[in-house]
Design a protein around this motif. Structure first.
Motif: not given
Length: 288
Positions: A220-248
């Motif tokens: 809320n404080a940073v309030s970006p228009k755009y977000a970039v996620i650097s993440v591996g396809k089908n990774n074993s860490y569960g990234h990205p997670c539901k709570s972050v994606m819903q927030r975005l």
């Protein structure tokens, strides 16, 4: 000119063209941010008017890929390298990058690791007689016409290496970008509690979209228009997670993802930002 009146017109046209070229040459060149698809890891190349800075260098498995990508984008010298923190998926390619290019400055926190990856990083720098520089919070420097500001200097000395991440803000004209490494909520709250302007246009999502980062107060404080996620396809860490994606999604923040789009390039002319790919989805791997 009396004998050849057309020469006067040509001379005037040439002078006008020269004047226009002189004006154009004084205009600032675009800022380009290259989010390199290194799989499960981070590596970002920043270019402004022929000056280059690299934030992280991906995992060991992508070290040759990072070097190849930099060479394809005409990089011969890096003004700055920033190692946000000492995890392998961020510094795995550092030694290879250092050996492949002329490096002027390496910024790293005072946090020390015992891993072979970190040892290789330190060795490569020492072989080129490059000393690590530990930046301080609030410090700033220029990359061409872009201003680089240290928002967190990694001096937390936490047992949690993620919270020793260097956090960087890049300002160019009216546009701004933030890179948080793997900083978690504790550091995010410290960043937004400072006096510096926190709002940015583009946020590189912390810790690959993990639920440890991108907390509600910070977002809320940073309030970006755009977000970039650097993440591996089908990774074993569960990234990205539901709570972050819903927030975005709730905040109507357009998301760009390396697992969906590969390499992502953001271009700023100081007023407007464009991307080389279409915005991605709000899908998630982990329900946490």
């Amino acid at each position: 000119y009396k004998l050849y009146p057309h020469l006067k017109k040509i001379r005037i046209i040439v002078l006008i063209c020269v004047a226009i070229m002189a004006i154009i040459s004084q205009l600032p060149h675009d800022l380009k941010i290259y989010f390199i698809d290194v799989g499960q890891g981070d590596s970002v190349l920043i270019e402004q008017d022929g000056n280059y800075m690299l934030i992280d260098a991906g995992p060991n498995s992508s070290k040759e890929l990072v070097v190849k990508y930099l060479k394809e984008n005409r990089v011969k010298e890096l003004e700055y390298i920033i190692a946000t923190h000492n995890h392998e998926d961020h510094i795995g390619g550092m030694a290879t990058v250092i050996r492949s290019f002329n490096i002027k400055n390496i910024l790293a926190s005072k946090d020390i690791a015992t891993s072979k990856t970190y040892e290789n990083f330190v060795l490569a720098a020492s072989q080129k007689n490059i000393q690590f520089y530990a930046p301080t919070k609030g410090e700033s420097f220029m990359l061409g016409d872009a201003k680089i500001i240290i928002l967190a200097d990694g001096s937390n000395r936490s047992e949690n290496t993620n919270n020793n991440s260097i956090v960087v803000k890049v300002e160019f004209g009216e546009n701004s970008f933030m890179f948080t490494g793997d900083a978690e909520e504790e550091i995010e709250l410290e960043v937004v509690s400072g006096k510096i302007d926190k709002k940015v246009d583009v946020l590189k999502i912390g810790h690959h979209g993990s639920n440890t980062s991108t907390c509600r107060t910070f977002l809320n404080a940073v309030s970006p228009k755009y977000a970039v996620i650097s993440v591996g396809k089908n990774n074993s860490y569960g990234h990205p997670c539901k709570s972050v994606m819903q927030r975005l999604r709730v905040n109507n923040i357009l998301v760009y993802r390396t697992d969906e789009s590969g390499n992502i390039v953001a271009t700023s002319d100081g007023k407007n930002i464009s991307f080389n790919v279409q915005a991605g989805s709000y899908s998630y791997v982990s329900a946490n």
